[in-house]
Design a protein around this motif. Structure first.
Motif, mmCIF file in Angstrom:
data_model
loop_
_atom_site.group_PDB
_atom_site.id
_atom_site.type_symbol
_atom_site.label_atom_id
_atom_site.label_comp_id
_atom_site.label_asym_id
_atom_site.label_seq_id
_atom_site.Cartn_x
_atom_site.Cartn_y
_atom_site.Cartn_z
ATOM 1 N N ASN A 160 43.317 46.154 25.486
ATOM 2 C CA ASN A 160 44.173 45.169 26.157
ATOM 3 C C ASN A 160 43.504 44.619 27.412
ATOM 4 O OD1 ASN A 160 46.860 47.324 25.289
ATOM 5 N ND2 ASN A 160 46.447 45.333 24.363
ATOM 6 N N VAL A 161 43.977 43.455 27.846
ATOM 7 C CA VAL A 161 43.525 42.851 29.090
ATOM 8 C C VAL A 161 44.736 42.627 29.985
ATOM 9 C CG1 VAL A 161 41.634 41.684 27.888
ATOM 10 C CG2 VAL A 161 43.760 40.446 28.327
ATOM 11 N N CYS A 162 44.476 42.444 31.272
ATOM 12 C CA CYS A 162 45.549 42.106 32.202
ATOM 13 C C CYS A 162 45.312 40.701 32.743
ATOM 14 C CB CYS A 162 45.612 43.097 33.363
ATOM 15 S SG CYS A 162 46.923 42.699 34.546
ATOM 16 N N PHE A 163 46.327 39.859 32.611
ATOM 17 C CA PHE A 163 46.288 38.517 33.174
ATOM 18 C C PHE A 163 46.900 38.568 34.572
ATOM 19 C CE2 PHE A 163 46.581 37.824 28.553
ATOM 20 C CZ PHE A 163 45.446 37.047 28.360
ATOM 21 N N THR A 164 46.071 38.328 35.568
ATOM 22 C CA THR A 164 46.523 38.358 36.960
ATOM 23 C C THR A 164 46.512 36.935 37.502
ATOM 24 O OG1 THR A 164 45.631 40.579 37.298
ATOM 25 C CG2 THR A 164 46.071 39.264 39.261
ATOM 26 N N TYR A 165 47.704 36.421 37.782
ATOM 27 C CA TYR A 165 47.856 35.053 38.270
ATOM 28 C C TYR A 165 47.946 35.042 39.792
ATOM 29 C CZ TYR A 165 49.473 33.951 33.470
ATOM 30 O OH TYR A 165 49.600 33.793 32.108
ATOM 31 N N PHE A 166 47.286 34.082 40.408
ATOM 32 C CA PHE A 166 47.481 33.830 41.832
ATOM 33 C C PHE A 166 47.122 32.375 42.116
ATOM 34 C CE2 PHE A 166 43.268 35.562 41.186
ATOM 35 C CZ PHE A 166 42.417 34.832 42.006
ATOM 36 N N GLY A 167 47.568 31.881 43.264
ATOM 37 C CA GLY A 167 47.389 30.477 43.575
ATOM 38 C C GLY A 167 46.161 30.177 44.405
ATOM 39 N N ASP A 168 45.933 28.896 44.655
ATOM 40 C CA ASP A 168 44.780 28.488 45.456
ATOM 41 C C ASP A 168 44.881 29.005 46.880
ATOM 42 O OD1 ASP A 168 46.067 25.631 46.804
ATOM 43 O OD2 ASP A 168 46.858 26.280 44.882
ATOM 44 N N GLY A 169 46.097 29.165 47.400
ATOM 45 C CA GLY A 169 46.260 29.725 48.734
ATOM 46 C C GLY A 169 45.882 31.191 48.784
ATOM 47 N N ALA A 170 46.332 31.949 47.804
ATOM 48 C CA ALA A 170 46.021 33.383 47.750
ATOM 49 C C ALA A 170 44.543 33.635 47.503
ATOM 50 C CB ALA A 170 46.846 34.056 46.658
ATOM 51 N N ALA A 171 43.841 32.652 46.974
ATOM 52 C CA ALA A 171 42.421 32.821 46.671
ATOM 53 C C ALA A 171 41.579 33.069 47.914
ATOM 54 C CB ALA A 171 41.887 31.592 45.935
ATOM 55 N N ASN A 172 42.139 32.823 49.089
ATOM 56 C CA ASN A 172 41.400 33.060 50.331
ATOM 57 C C ASN A 172 41.700 34.427 50.945
ATOM 58 O OD1 ASN A 172 40.162 30.488 50.311
ATOM 59 N ND2 ASN A 172 42.009 29.563 51.129
ATOM 60 N N GLN A 173 42.492 35.231 50.266
ATOM 61 C CA GLN A 173 42.844 36.562 50.767
ATOM 62 C C GLN A 173 41.708 37.563 50.539
ATOM 63 O OE1 GLN A 173 45.792 38.057 52.082
ATOM 64 N NE2 GLN A 173 46.499 35.986 52.556
ATOM 65 N N GLY A 174 41.490 38.434 51.508
ATOM 66 C CA GLY A 174 40.415 39.414 51.390
ATOM 67 C C GLY A 174 40.604 40.395 50.264
ATOM 68 N N GLN A 175 41.848 40.801 49.994
ATOM 69 C CA GLN A 175 42.075 41.771 48.931
ATOM 70 C C GLN A 175 41.683 41.232 47.559
ATOM 71 O OE1 GLN A 175 46.348 42.609 48.801
ATOM 72 N NE2 GLN A 175 46.705 40.601 49.687
ATOM 73 N N VAL A 176 41.653 39.909 47.413
ATOM 74 C CA VAL A 176 41.206 39.306 46.158
ATOM 75 C C VAL A 176 39.742 39.666 45.906
ATOM 76 C CG1 VAL A 176 40.769 37.124 44.966
ATOM 77 C CG2 VAL A 176 42.887 37.432 46.270
ATOM 78 N N TYR A 177 38.917 39.588 46.948
ATOM 79 C CA TYR A 177 37.485 39.824 46.781
ATOM 80 C C TYR A 177 37.154 41.305 46.683
ATOM 81 C CZ TYR A 177 37.617 34.957 47.491
ATOM 82 O OH TYR A 177 37.931 33.628 47.309
ATOM 83 N N GLU A 178 37.936 42.136 47.315
ATOM 84 C CA GLU A 178 37.779 43.569 47.093
ATOM 85 C C GLU A 178 38.063 43.903 45.630
ATOM 86 O OE1 GLU A 178 39.641 46.195 50.027
ATOM 87 O OE2 GLU A 178 39.938 44.451 51.304
ATOM 88 N N SER A 179 39.063 43.252 45.069
ATOM 89 C CA SER A 179 39.404 43.470 43.659
ATOM 90 C C SER A 179 38.306 42.954 42.745
ATOM 91 C CB SER A 179 40.727 42.769 43.339
ATOM 92 O OG SER A 179 41.782 43.300 44.108
ATOM 93 N N PHE A 180 37.762 41.775 43.065
ATOM 94 C CA PHE A 180 36.665 41.226 42.267
ATOM 95 C C PHE A 180 35.498 42.225 42.215
ATOM 96 C CE2 PHE A 180 37.507 36.377 42.951
ATOM 97 C CZ PHE A 180 38.653 36.480 42.192
ATOM 98 N N ASN A 181 35.166 42.775 43.366
ATOM 99 C CA ASN A 181 34.029 43.689 43.434
ATOM 100 C C ASN A 181 34.242 44.905 42.539
ATOM 101 O OD1 ASN A 181 31.455 44.533 44.725
ATOM 102 N ND2 ASN A 181 32.728 46.202 45.511
ATOM 103 N N MET A 182 35.423 45.507 42.628
ATOM 104 C CA MET A 182 35.703 46.691 41.809
ATOM 105 C C MET A 182 35.757 46.340 40.325
ATOM 106 S SD MET A 182 38.412 49.007 43.981
ATOM 107 C CE MET A 182 39.361 47.708 44.732
#
Length: 343
Positions: A160-182
């Motif tokens: 299975n996969v997980c679809f994680t939705y977020f907006g263009d505003g949330a794309a500037n949040q630091g936790q997004v990039y921590e998640s990308f790295n992991m």
């Protein structure tokens, strides 16, 4: 000193399949399905806006009108067991996941029959049965949670996969990039769906984002991405199929930037004075996701006006029943304040 353990370098995965010049055509039944699902979200949200104006829905209320092709197209490509997690603009996602409109509307009005027992409201709804994990009010908070769901999928090796939705505003949040790295480090089956509706909470991406191509936001982590016409349900479904094949095959995460547009303000309390009425009207007339499908049904699939009116009537009936249920269902008992609370 003990010798450090060595790691064996692995061959980098090849790039995902490129997008075709134009999205594959839908057969008649698939266009009808997309039309009905998007129309259900549109009519539901229109009614939710009316109920908010009447004072029957309190708190914040973020409508999905204009963005329907994104979640409908994604869910048309999803497989049983795939998870969904999103932000506070979640009513459309719940409906697309197959949840009962009565339960969604009852939650909006704070009733017992709501999907979170009337305690979550517009922004906080869940369904374990449908693998829907919120509805989250904190900007970007769902991204690490979706990454965790993807980690569970990899750990269980369930495909299975997980679809994680977020907006263009949330794309500037630091936790997004921590998640990308992991996610890339551990090759997690995560599909990050950026719903770029161009204005975040009320500021144009041209003023708030140094990198306006959100599909490239994962480049420093070696995460591939693709820009998608989020107003065309066919393009969304095709891109999601490619992304799902990539993520579920052990290649790690991928980003889909859905270029979409919301017709209403950020929330019901937002007059949206940061854009012109002419801009909104132009999007409605030239790019509306539902009208695109309606035109194809009439012109390419020889559908009749009566067939389309029947779909609209069915959808309106479903929404009317949801409103009737939400209007007469009792409010939660005060004792519910203490249930489902971790102490």
């Amino acid at each position: 000193m003990a010798e450090a353990s060595s790691t064996v370098a692995t061959e980098p995965a090849s790039a995902p399949a490129p997008a075709p010049a134009s999205p594959p055509a839908f057969p008649r039944d698939e266009d009808f399905k997309a039309y009905r699902e998007m129309l259900l979200i549109r009519r539901f949200e229109e009614k939710a806006g009316q109920l908010y104006g009447m004072g029957l829905i309190g708190g914040f209320c973020h409508l999905y009108i204009g963005q329907e092709a994104v979640v409908v197209g994604v869910m048309m490509a999803a497989k049983p067991g795939d998870q969904t997690v999103t932000s506070y603009r979640d009513h459309g996602h719940m409906l697309a996941c197959g949840l009962d409109p009565k339960g969604v509307m009852a939650e909006l009005t704070g009733r017992r029959g709501g999907l979170s027992k009337g305690k979550g409201g517009s922004m906080h709804m869940f369904s374990k049965e449908k693998h829907f994990y919120g509805g989250h009010g904190i900007v970007g908070a769902q991204v690490p949670l979706g990454t965790g769901l993807a980690f569970a999928n990899r750990y269980r090796n369930n495909g299975n996969v997980c679809f994680t939705y977020f907006g263009d505003g949330a794309a500037n949040q630091g936790q997004v990039y921590e998640s990308f790295n992991m996610a890339e480090l551990w090759k997690l089956p995560a599909i990050y769906v950026v719903e770029n509706n161009r204005y975040a909470m009320g500021t144009s991406v041209t003023r708030s984002s140094a990198m306006k191509d959100f599909s490239k936001r994962g480049q420093s982590f070696n995460i591939p991405g693709e820009q998608v016409d989020g107003m065309d349900v066919r393009a969304v479904k095709a891109a999601t199929e490619r992304a799902r094949e990539w993520a579920s095959s052990g290649n790690g995460p991928i980003i889909l930037e859905m270029q979409t547009y919301r017709y209403r303000g950020h929330s019901m309390s937002d007059p949206a004075k940061y854009r012109s009425k002419e801009e909104v009207q132009k999007m409605r007339e030239e790019h509306d996701p539902i009208e695109q499908v309606r035109a194809r049904l009439l012109n390419a699939h020889a559908a009749t006006d009566d067939e389309l009116k029947a779909v609209d009537a069915e959808v309106r009936g479903i929404v009317a029943k949801a409103v009737d249920f939400a209007s007469h269902d009792p409010e939660p008992d005060p004792s519910e304040l203490w249930t489902d609370v971790l102490r």
